[in-house]
Design a protein around this motif. Structure first.
Motif, PDB file in Angstrom:
ATOM      1  N   PHE A  60      35.690  32.595  41.054  1.00 41.53           N
ATOM      2  CA  PHE A  60      35.807  33.851  41.067  1.00 41.53           C
ATOM      3  C   PHE A  60      36.018  33.998  42.769  1.00 41.53           C
ATOM      4  CE2 PHE A  60      31.183  33.207  40.236  1.00 41.53           C
ATOM      5  CZ  PHE A  60      30.683  33.323  41.641  1.00 41.53           C
ATOM      6  N   SER A  61      36.906  35.456  42.879  1.00 46.87           N
ATOM      7  CA  SER A  61      37.029  35.447  44.574  1.00 46.87           C
ATOM      8  C   SER A  61      35.956  36.198  45.014  1.00 46.87           C
ATOM      9  CB  SER A  61      38.300  36.280  44.536  1.00 46.87           C
ATOM     10  OG  SER A  61      38.175  37.514  44.330  1.00 46.87           O
ATOM     11  N   ASN A  62      35.900  36.285  46.463  1.00 49.71           N
ATOM     12  CA  ASN A  62      34.988  37.162  47.137  1.00 49.71           C
ATOM     13  C   ASN A  62      34.865  38.460  46.451  1.00 49.71           C
ATOM     14  OD1 ASN A  62      34.123  35.005  48.726  1.00 49.71           O
ATOM     15  ND2 ASN A  62      35.539  35.451  50.331  1.00 49.71           N
ATOM     16  N   ALA A  63      36.228  39.067  46.578  1.00 46.19           N
ATOM     17  CA  ALA A  63      36.469  40.414  46.160  1.00 46.19           C
ATOM     18  C   ALA A  63      35.966  40.444  44.470  1.00 46.19           C
ATOM     19  CB  ALA A  63      38.043  40.843  46.093  1.00 46.19           C
ATOM     20  N   GLU A  64      36.221  39.704  43.719  1.00 52.45           N
ATOM     21  CA  GLU A  64      35.511  39.821  42.564  1.00 52.45           C
ATOM     22  C   GLU A  64      34.011  39.592  42.346  1.00 52.45           C
ATOM     23  OE1 GLU A  64      39.463  37.736  40.124  1.00 52.45           O
ATOM     24  OE2 GLU A  64      37.618  36.476  40.928  1.00 52.45           O
ATOM     25  N   MET A  65      33.518  38.953  43.343  1.00 59.50           N
ATOM     26  CA  MET A  65      32.135  38.780  43.578  1.00 59.50           C
ATOM     27  C   MET A  65      31.287  39.929  43.890  1.00 59.50           C
ATOM     28  SD  MET A  65      29.747  35.979  45.367  1.00 59.50           S
ATOM     29  CE  MET A  65      30.488  35.978  46.886  1.00 59.50           C
ATOM     30  N   GLU A  66      32.074  40.808  44.962  1.00 57.15           N
ATOM     31  CA  GLU A  66      31.504  42.037  45.535  1.00 57.15           C
ATOM     32  C   GLU A  66      31.673  42.997  44.208  1.00 57.15           C
ATOM     33  OE1 GLU A  66      34.185  42.617  48.735  1.00 57.15           O
ATOM     34  OE2 GLU A  66      33.456  40.944  49.655  1.00 57.15           O
ATOM     35  N   THR A  67      32.600  43.211  43.520  1.00 56.86           N
ATOM     36  CA  THR A  67      32.930  44.040  42.487  1.00 56.86           C
ATOM     37  C   THR A  67      31.644  43.727  41.293  1.00 56.86           C
ATOM     38  OG1 THR A  67      35.202  44.038  42.675  1.00 56.86           O
ATOM     39  CG2 THR A  67      34.320  44.902  40.710  1.00 56.86           C
ATOM     40  N   LEU A  68      31.381  42.348  41.148  1.00 58.25           N
ATOM     41  CA  LEU A  68      30.506  41.926  40.120  1.00 58.25           C
ATOM     42  C   LEU A  68      29.239  42.388  40.566  1.00 58.25           C
ATOM     43  CD1 LEU A  68      30.102  39.911  37.616  1.00 58.25           C
ATOM     44  CD2 LEU A  68      29.754  38.119  39.434  1.00 58.25           C
ATOM     45  N   ILE A  69      28.698  42.291  41.643  1.00 59.39           N
ATOM     46  CA  ILE A  69      27.270  42.586  42.359  1.00 59.39           C
ATOM     47  C   ILE A  69      27.133  44.259  41.981  1.00 59.39           C
ATOM     48  CG2 ILE A  69      25.894  42.831  44.342  1.00 59.39           C
ATOM     49  CD1 ILE A  69      27.003  40.000  45.048  1.00 59.39           C
ATOM     50  N   LYS A  70      27.950  45.002  42.488  1.00 58.24           N
ATOM     51  CA  LYS A  70      28.035  46.280  42.562  1.00 58.24           C
ATOM     52  C   LYS A  70      28.001  46.946  40.924  1.00 58.24           C
ATOM     53  CE  LYS A  70      31.682  47.091  45.171  1.00 58.24           C
ATOM     54  NZ  LYS A  70      32.771  47.768  45.965  1.00 58.24           N
TER      55      LYS A  70
END
Length: 378
Positions: free
Chosen positions: A335-345
């Protein structure tokens, strides 16, 4: 024994005591206002610290300028009494006197200014300051309040006080503005003559006083007793200003307490260093720091929550790195950084909720879903 009593004793013995500069109230670099500001700056943790630090720099600059003037006076060999930093109050009027020189012929009041830039005084007597870059390019021009007008007002207040107290009758009180920055250029050729004769560079100060004494050589001389009376009065009635720095900077208890924002910022910096050790690219690190500062970490978030969120963030990164190595693929393919950020939110609690997170289709959910949900739920 007071200054006046010393003078009387010397006069009785037939001696002249004022044969060189005598500092009745000396200049000192040990400035209480500066000490208080530095102490305050060390305690304040909010953004107001920048305002305090700016004023510390300006105050140090001014003190340095007064030090230049003080050096010239101390090495002048002129017979006079010198006082530094006298503040008098008469009803609603206040006179702030940088230097008072009491000679046998007159009193001189010096207003010192250590200004950046060049000073031009036009034909109307207006003061215009030009600020230039190191390359000599003009950055800005600005008008400034006339220091001559300011000092003349202080001289009038002083004269009114001394006459009212019957300390002087007809002793001349002269006024001059001394520019204490050696780099400042003064352009005064176009201004009225009366103004030209009131503003000087500090290295011209001794010549100025000696010239005035030469002009007054046939004028009546002040008795030493009276010179000391004036000095004694100024010292006894000096009313140093009391600075209320808390009010000046509108300080509250929060300004002295390490705020959640400061704690969070420190954690972000530490995490950035961790990222550097992990050999992430600079671009990735910048994005991650911005994400942590602007998206997750808000002022209202409790520090405990910040720690928890960052733990999840780091754990997900570790999982992504380990998984990519096990599978022999790039980390962003997990998973990309952007996907990880969305995931955490989004913080999904089940596979169905994970399906709703952008970037997590059936294949990723089936392959990595259990581990990801385990990290988030933990």
């Amino acid at each position: 024994m007071s200054f006046l009593e010393n003078a009387i004793s010397a006069i009785i013995k037939g001696k002249k005591t004022v044969i060189k500069p005598i500092f009745i109230k000396e200049f000192t670099q040990d400035n209480k206002q500066l000490k208080d500001l530095i102490e305050l700056s060390n305690k304040v943790v909010s953004g107001k610290k920048r305002l305090i630090d700016r004023d510390i720099i300006l105050l140090k600059y001014g003190i340095d300028g007064e030090g230049n003037v003080n050096y010239e006076l101390g090495n002048s060999f002129i017979p006079m009494l010198c006082l530094h930093d006298i503040r008098l109050q008469s009803e609603d009027y206040i006179a702030q006197l940088d230097f008072v020189l009491i000679t046998y012929k007159f009193i001189y009041i010096l207003e010192t200014k250590k200004l950046n830039g060049d000073i031009e005084i036009n034909s109307d007597g207006d003061f215009i300051r030009t600020i230039k870059s190191y390359a000599g390019k003009t950055i800005k021009k600005e008008g400034m309040y006339s220091p001559i007008t300011q000092n003349e007002r202080h001289v009038k207040i002083l004269k009114d006080i001394l006459v009212r107290e019957k300390i002087i009758k007809a002793i001349p009180i002269k006024s001059a503005v001394i520019i204490a920055n050696p780099k400042t250029i003064i352009k005064k050729t176009k201004c009225p003559k009366v103004i030209q004769n009131l503003i000087y560079k500090y290295d011209q100060l001794i010549t100025l006083v000696n010239t005035e004494l030469s002009f007054a050589k046939n004028e009546p001389e002040m008795r030493e007793k009276q010179m000391y009376e004036i000095a004694d009065y100024l010292v006894e009635n000096n009313k140093p200003i009391k600075f209320d720095n808390k009010s000046k900077y509108s300080l509250t208890e929060e300004d002295f307490t390490t705020s959640k924002k400061v704690i969070i910022k420190e954690r972000v910096v530490r995490q950035t260093l961790d990222d550097l050790r992990a050999e992430e690219t600079v671009e990735t690190i910048v994005k991650e720091v911005q994400f942590k500062e602007n998206e997750i970490i808000k002022d209202e978030v409790e520090p405990e929550v910040v720690v928890a969120v960052m733990d999840v963030y780091n754990t997900l990164k570790e999982y992504r790195l380990k998984t990519s190595r096990d599978e022999g693929i790039k980390p962003y393919m997990v998973f990309s950084n952007a996907e990880m950020e969305t995931l955490i939110k989004a913080n999904p609690k089940s596979k169905s909720e994970l399906h709703m997170v952008k970037g997590f289709g059936d294949k990723k959910v089936e392959k990595y879903g259990e581990e990801i949900l385990g990290i988030l739920n933990k």
